[in-house]
Design an enzyme around this catalytic site. Structure first.
Site, PDB file in Angstrom:
ATOM      1  N   LYS A   1      -5.293  -8.142  -4.776  1.00 46.97           N
ATOM      2  CA  LYS A   1      -6.239  -7.113  -3.498  1.00 46.97           C
ATOM      3  C   LYS A   1      -7.278  -7.437  -3.731  1.00 46.97           C
ATOM      4  O   LYS A   1      -8.217  -7.228  -3.151  1.00 46.97           O
ATOM      5  CB  LYS A   1      -5.159  -6.293  -3.235  1.00 46.97           C
ATOM      6  N   ASN A   2      -7.591  -5.992  -4.989  1.00 46.56           N
ATOM      7  CA  ASN A   2      -9.135  -5.239  -4.448  1.00 46.56           C
ATOM      8  C   ASN A   2      -9.982  -5.974  -5.687  1.00 46.56           C
ATOM      9  O   ASN A   2     -11.558  -5.264  -5.226  1.00 46.56           O
ATOM     10  CB  ASN A   2      -8.402  -3.692  -5.759  1.00 46.56           C
TER      11      ASN A   2
ATOM     12  N   ARG B   1      -9.057   1.593   5.091  1.00 46.60           N
ATOM     13  CA  ARG B   1     -10.806   2.115   4.751  1.00 46.60           C
ATOM     14  C   ARG B   1     -11.282   0.662   3.489  1.00 46.60           C
ATOM     15  O   ARG B   1     -12.624   0.989   3.870  1.00 46.60           O
ATOM     16  CB  ARG B   1      -9.941   2.537   3.576  1.00 46.60           C
TER      17      ARG B   1
ATOM     18  N   CYS C   1      -6.760   9.698   4.283  1.00 50.22           N
ATOM     19  CA  CYS C   1      -5.670   8.943   4.353  1.00 50.22           C
ATOM     20  C   CYS C   1      -4.952   9.531   3.540  1.00 50.22           C
ATOM     21  O   CYS C   1      -4.832  10.866   3.078  1.00 50.22           O
ATOM     22  CB  CYS C   1      -5.620   6.882   3.673  1.00 50.22           C
TER      23      CYS C   1
ATOM     24  N   ARG D   1     -11.192  11.215   0.678  1.00 50.52           N
ATOM     25  CA  ARG D   1     -11.733   9.911   0.962  1.00 50.52           C
ATOM     26  C   ARG D   1     -12.852   9.895   0.795  1.00 50.52           C
ATOM     27  O   ARG D   1     -13.003   8.719   1.870  1.00 50.52           O
ATOM     28  CB  ARG D   1     -10.556   8.812   0.155  1.00 50.52           C
ATOM     29  N   PRO D   2     -14.044  10.540   0.546  1.00 51.42           N
ATOM     30  CA  PRO D   2     -15.275  10.223   1.889  1.00 51.42           C
ATOM     31  C   PRO D   2     -16.088   9.010   1.089  1.00 51.42           C
ATOM     32  O   PRO D   2     -15.904   8.519   0.184  1.00 51.42           O
ATOM     33  CB  PRO D   2     -15.982  11.348   1.122  1.00 51.42           C
ATOM     34  N   ILE D   3     -17.330   8.439   1.553  1.00 53.50           N
ATOM     35  CA  ILE D   3     -17.986   7.475   1.298  1.00 53.50           C
ATOM     36  C   ILE D   3     -19.113   7.920   1.321  1.00 53.50           C
ATOM     37  O   ILE D   3     -20.695   7.400   1.359  1.00 53.50           O
ATOM     38  CB  ILE D   3     -18.034   6.381   2.657  1.00 53.50           C
ATOM     39  N   ASP D   4     -19.865   9.228   1.176  1.00 48.20           N
ATOM     40  CA  ASP D   4     -20.882   9.737   1.031  1.00 48.20           C
ATOM     41  C   ASP D   4     -21.812   9.326  -0.298  1.00 48.20           C
ATOM     42  O   ASP D   4     -22.832   8.996  -0.521  1.00 48.20           O
ATOM     43  CB  ASP D   4     -21.396  11.361   0.546  1.00 48.20           C
ATOM     44  N   LEU D   5     -20.962   8.544  -1.616  1.00 46.08           N
ATOM     45  CA  LEU D   5     -21.475   8.096  -2.750  1.00 46.08           C
ATOM     46  C   LEU D   5     -22.266   6.421  -2.062  1.00 46.08           C
ATOM     47  O   LEU D   5     -23.309   6.688  -2.548  1.00 46.08           O
ATOM     48  CB  LEU D   5     -20.982   7.642  -3.790  1.00 46.08           C
TER      49      LEU D   5
ATOM     50  N   ASP E   1      -3.484   3.663  -9.369  1.00 45.92           N
ATOM     51  CA  ASP E   1      -2.543   2.818  -8.823  1.00 45.92           C
ATOM     52  C   ASP E   1      -1.131   2.387  -9.705  1.00 45.92           C
ATOM     53  O   ASP E   1      -0.702   1.502  -9.394  1.00 45.92           O
ATOM     54  CB  ASP E   1      -3.306   1.698  -8.102  1.00 45.92           C
TER      55      ASP E   1
ATOM     56  N   LEU F   1      -7.824  11.112  -9.752  1.00 40.04           N
ATOM     57  CA  LEU F   1      -8.953  10.944  -9.231  1.00 40.04           C
ATOM     58  C   LEU F   1      -8.926  11.270  -7.997  1.00 40.04           C
ATOM     59  O   LEU F   1      -9.410  11.349  -7.087  1.00 40.04           O
ATOM     60  CB  LEU F   1      -8.791   9.213  -8.820  1.00 40.04           C
TER      61      LEU F   1
ATOM     62  N   ARG G   1       0.459  -4.569   3.285  1.00 40.41           N
ATOM     63  CA  ARG G   1      -0.666  -4.420   2.832  1.00 40.41           C
ATOM     64  C   ARG G   1      -1.154  -5.113   1.751  1.00 40.41           C
ATOM     65  O   ARG G   1      -2.341  -5.224   1.321  1.00 40.41           O
ATOM     66  CB  ARG G   1      -1.282  -2.957   2.972  1.00 40.41           C
TER      67      ARG G   1
HETATM   68  C1  UD1 Z   1     -10.151   2.157  -5.537  1.00 44.53           C
HETATM   69  C2  UD1 Z   1      -9.355   0.640  -4.651  1.00 44.53           C
HETATM   70  C3  UD1 Z   1      -7.950   2.203  -5.276  1.00 44.53           C
HETATM   71  C4  UD1 Z   1      -8.163   2.949  -6.303  1.00 44.53           C
HETATM   72  C5  UD1 Z   1      -9.143   3.468  -6.569  1.00 44.53           C
HETATM   73  C6  UD1 Z   1      -9.144   4.024  -7.680  1.00 44.53           C
HETATM   74  C7  UD1 Z   1     -10.509  -0.716  -4.176  1.00 44.53           C
HETATM   75  C8  UD1 Z   1      -9.770  -1.746  -2.267  1.00 44.53           C
HETATM   76  N1  UD1 Z   1      -9.319   0.140  -3.818  1.00 44.53           N
HETATM   77  O1  UD1 Z   1     -10.362   2.589  -3.976  1.00 44.53           O
HETATM   78  O2  UD1 Z   1      -7.001   0.794  -4.935  1.00 44.53           O
HETATM   79  O3  UD1 Z   1      -7.547   3.676  -6.026  1.00 44.53           O
HETATM   80  O4  UD1 Z   1     -10.649   2.860  -6.334  1.00 44.53           O
HETATM   81  O5  UD1 Z   1      -9.502   3.597  -8.501  1.00 44.53           O
HETATM   82  O6  UD1 Z   1     -10.005  -1.199  -4.339  1.00 44.53           O
HETATM   83  N2  UD1 Z   1     -15.309   9.714  -3.861  1.00 44.53           N
HETATM   84  C9  UD1 Z   1     -16.496   9.778  -3.446  1.00 44.53           C
HETATM   85  N3  UD1 Z   1     -17.545   9.595  -2.437  1.00 44.53           N
HETATM   86  C10 UD1 Z   1     -17.599   8.663  -2.242  1.00 44.53           C
HETATM   87  C11 UD1 Z   1     -16.710   7.260  -2.954  1.00 44.53           C
HETATM   88  C12 UD1 Z   1     -15.809   7.895  -3.591  1.00 44.53           C
HETATM   89  O7  UD1 Z   1     -15.904  10.878  -3.528  1.00 44.53           O
HETATM   90  O8  UD1 Z   1     -18.221   7.733  -1.862  1.00 44.53           O
HETATM   91  C13 UD1 Z   1     -14.510  10.372  -5.119  1.00 44.53           C
HETATM   92  C14 UD1 Z   1     -12.818   9.238  -4.054  1.00 44.53           C
HETATM   93  O9  UD1 Z   1     -12.512  10.458  -3.066  1.00 44.53           O
HETATM   94  C15 UD1 Z   1     -12.309  10.153  -5.464  1.00 44.53           C
HETATM   95  C16 UD1 Z   1     -13.293   8.665  -6.199  1.00 44.53           C
HETATM   96  O10 UD1 Z   1     -14.704   9.085  -5.733  1.00 44.53           O
HETATM   97  O11 UD1 Z   1     -11.554  11.183  -5.573  1.00 44.53           O
HETATM   98  C17 UD1 Z   1     -12.855   7.296  -6.550  1.00 44.53           C
HETATM   99  O12 UD1 Z   1     -12.568   6.503  -5.297  1.00 44.53           O
HETATM  100  P1  UD1 Z   1     -13.262   5.450  -5.520  1.00 44.53           P
HETATM  101  O13 UD1 Z   1     -13.571   4.440  -6.281  1.00 44.53           O
HETATM  102  O14 UD1 Z   1     -14.089   4.986  -4.603  1.00 44.53           O
HETATM  103  O15 UD1 Z   1     -12.141   4.306  -4.785  1.00 44.53           O
HETATM  104  P2  UD1 Z   1     -12.221   3.404  -3.837  1.00 44.53           P
HETATM  105  O16 UD1 Z   1     -12.884   2.255  -3.882  1.00 44.53           O
HETATM  106  O17 UD1 Z   1     -12.043   3.938  -2.339  1.00 44.53           O
END
Ligand code: UD1
Length: 420
Positions: A22-23, A92, A116, A121-125, A307, A329, A399
Site C-alpha cells: 500500500k505504501n 492523510r 490522526c 503528523r504535521p506537513i510542515d516539511l 508500522d 517516530l 484501509r
Molecule cells: C509513512 C507511512 C506510515 C509510516 C511512516 C513512518 C505511508 C503512506 N505512510 O507516513 O505508514 O508509519 O511513514 O515510517 O507511506 N513529520 C513532521 N513534519 C512533516 C512530516 C513528518 O514533523 O512535514 C514527522 C511525523 O509527525 C513523524 C515523522 O516526521 O513523527 C515521520 O513521519 P513521515 O515519515 O513523514 O510519515 P508519513 O510519510 O506520514
C-alpha cells in the site's frame, strides 16, 4: 459496521501470497500525475486506501480503470487541481498529490489532512520543501494553496527530520522542476526506492537512490512517460503474518515477499526464538513454544519499522520474560496498549516506552481497533486468546490489509467477518 470475530487457539499452517505494498502504491499513483499519457500499475493491493486515491484522481478529471490488482490511469484529461476535503480527510496520504500537481500545473489546492489517531503528523516539511523550490504557499479555509506559475526551481532541501511522505513529495516535484534538486537526510525506505526507479525509468536522472542524499535533474515541466509499474511486496503485511506464526507457534510460508525488506522483523523474531527458511521470494517461519522477550526501538528504515511496533507488542505478550518497546517516530502510537490489556495482557506505559510483562494466557473480549496497525495487533492477540475476541471498527484494517480474514482463514485461523 463490520467486525471480526476470532476464536483463539487454532494453529496455523500452509502458505499465502503477500499483496503489493500500500505504501508504495500510494506515491506511485500520485506520481502518475507527472504524466499526461496512460500508465498501467499492477500488483496493487485490494485495500480501501488505494481506491480512495484513485477516486481522487477521478475527481480531478483523470480516466481511471481499476479492477482487482490492476489500474490503467490516464491523467491526460485532468481538469482540476483541487484535492478536496472529502477525500483528504479519509486518508492523510492524499497529501502526496501536492508535489506532482504543483510541478505539472504550476498550482494546486490540497485540503489540510489534520491530525490522526497516532499523533499530530504535521506537513510542515512538505511545505518547506515546496517553498524552497520557489512555490508560494498560503493556508486558507483549511486548504493549502500552492503556486509556482513558472514552474518549480531545483533547490537544496535539507530535511530536519527524516520524512517518508516529505521525501516522496519532493522527489515528484523535483522530477518536473527546472534544474537540480538535492535532498539531504532523505528517507531510504523500499517505497522511496521504488518511486525513484519509476521516475528514473521514465528518463529522469536520479543519483543516490536508496541513500540519504538524492540528486534529481528535473525535466523543466516536461511531462513524463512511464513504463508499466509492478508494485513491490508489502513488507508490513508480510511482517504481520510472520507475527501471526510467532504468536501461535506455527509454521507458515509467505510467497511473493522481498526478504531483504523485512530483515528488521526477521532479526527480532529470530532473537525471540523463531526460525526461518528463506528461498528467493519465499519465507517459511517456524515458531517456538518458548518465545524470548525482546527489546526494540522504532526508527527509520533500515531500522525497526514503527508500522510493526503494535504487532510485535502482541507477540511479546506471550514471551517468557519482560519485553521493552520504545516508539520514537509517533507520539501517540500506543492506543493498542489498553485494548491488549483488555485481553489480559500486562503492559505498562511510561512516555514513549512500553514494558510488556509476561502473562500465561490472553482471554477473548470485545476490543476496538484504533488505527491500522493497532488493529492488526488485536487480531494477532485474538488468535491466541482463549475464547472469542470481537475486533470492532475494522474499517481501519480494511484501509491497509488485503483480505486479512481470507488469508488468515486459509492458514487455518478461526476468523470471520460479521456485521454489528
Ligand atoms: C509513512 C507511512 C506510515 C509510516 C511512516 C513512518 C505511508 C503512506 N505512510 O507516513 O505508514 O508509519 O511513514 O515510517 O507511506 N513529520 C513532521 N513534519 C512533516 C512530516 C513528518 O514533523 O512535514 C514527522 C511525523 O509527525 C513523524 C515523522 O516526521 O513523527 C515521520 O513521519 P513521515 O515519515 O513523514 O510519515 P508519513 O510519510 O506520514
Amino acid at each position: 459496521m463490520d467486525y471480526l470475530q476470532i476464536t483463539g487457539g487454532a494453529k496455523l499452517s500452509g502458505s499465502i501470497k503477500i499483496s503489493g505494498a500500500k505504501n508504495s502504491a500510494l506515491p506511485i499513483i500520485a506520481a502518475t500525475i507527472l504524466s499526461d499519457k496512460p500508465v498501467k500499475l499492477t500488483n496493487l493491493p485490494n485495500v480501501v486506501d488505494i481506491r480512495t486515491l484513485l477516486k481522487l484522481l477521478d475527481i480531478l478529471g483523470s480516466r481511471v480503470e481499476h479492477k482487482d490488482t490492476v489500474a490503467n490511469i490516464n491523467n491526460g484529461t485532468m481538469n482540476s487541481t483541487k484535492a478536496v476535503y472529502e477525500i483528504v480527510s479519509q486518508m492523510r496520504a492524499s497529501i502526496l498529490v501536492l508535489g506532482p500537481l504543483l510541478a505539472r500545473f504550476g498550482e494546486c489546492e490540497v485540503s489540510l489532512p489534520g491530525g490522526c489517531a497516532i499523533g499530530q503528523r504535521p506537513i510542515d516539511l512538505h511545505l518547506k520543501a515546496m517553498e524552497a523550490m520557489g512555490a508560494t504557499i498560503e493556508i486558507k479555509g483549511g486548504y493549502v494553496r500552492a503556486e509556482a506559475p513558472n514552474g518549480l526551481q531545483g533547490a537544496k532541501i535539507v530535511f530536519d527530520k527524516i520524512t517518508v511522505g516529505g521525501t516522496e513529495n519532493t522527489l515528484m516535484a523535483a522530477a518536473l522542476a527546472h534544474g537540480t534538486t538535492t535532498i539531504v537526510n532523505a528517507a531510504k525506505e523500499p517505497e522511496i526506492v521504488q518511486l525513484c526507479e519509476m521516475l528514473a525509468d521514465a528518463g529522469v536522472k536520479i543519483d543516490g537512490i536508496g541513500t540519504s542524499e538524492i540528486v534529481v535533474e528535473g525535466t523543466g515541466q516536461k511531462p513524463l512517460t512511464f513504463k508499466d509499474v509492478e508494485i513491490i511486496p508489502d513488507r508490513i503485511e508480510a511482517g504481520t503474518y510472520l507475527c501471526a506464526a510467532a504468536i501461535t507457534n506455527s509454521t507458515i510460508t509467505l510467497e511473493k515477499v522481498n526478504p531483504a525488506h523485512i530483515e528488521a522483523s526477521i532479526d527480532k523474531l529470530e532473537a525471540m526464538g523463531c526460525s526461518f527458511e528463506i528461498e528467493g521470494e519465499k519465507i517459511t517461519i517456524s515458531g517456538t513454544s518458548r518465545l524470548k522477550p525482546i527489546s526494540l526501538v522504532t526508527t527509520e528504515y533500515p531500522g525497526f519499522p514503527t508500522d510493526m511496533q503494535a504487532q510485535f507488542m502482541a507477540v511479546a505478550t506471550m514471551a517468557i520474560g519482560e519485553s521493552v518497546i520504545e516508539e520514537r517516530l509517533f507520539e501517540n502510537r500506543f492506543m493498542h496498549v489498553s485494548e491488549l490489556n483488555r485481553l489480559g495482557a500486562d503492559i505498562w506505559l511510561k512516555g514513549s516506552v512500553a514494558a510488556v510483562k509476561p502473562v500465561a494466557q490472553l482471554y477473548g473480549a470485545d476490543v476496538m481497533a484504533t488505527d491500522l496497525r493497532a488493529s492488526s495487533a488485536l487480531v494477532l492477540a485474538g488468535l491466541v486468546a482463549k475464547g472469542v475476541t470481537n475486533v470492532h471498527r475494522i474499517y481501519h484494517l480494511d484501509r491497509g490489509y488485503d483480505n486479512l480474514e481470507g488469508k488468515l482463514s486459509a492458514l487455518g485461523a478461526k476468523i470471520k467477518r460479521l456485521s454489528e
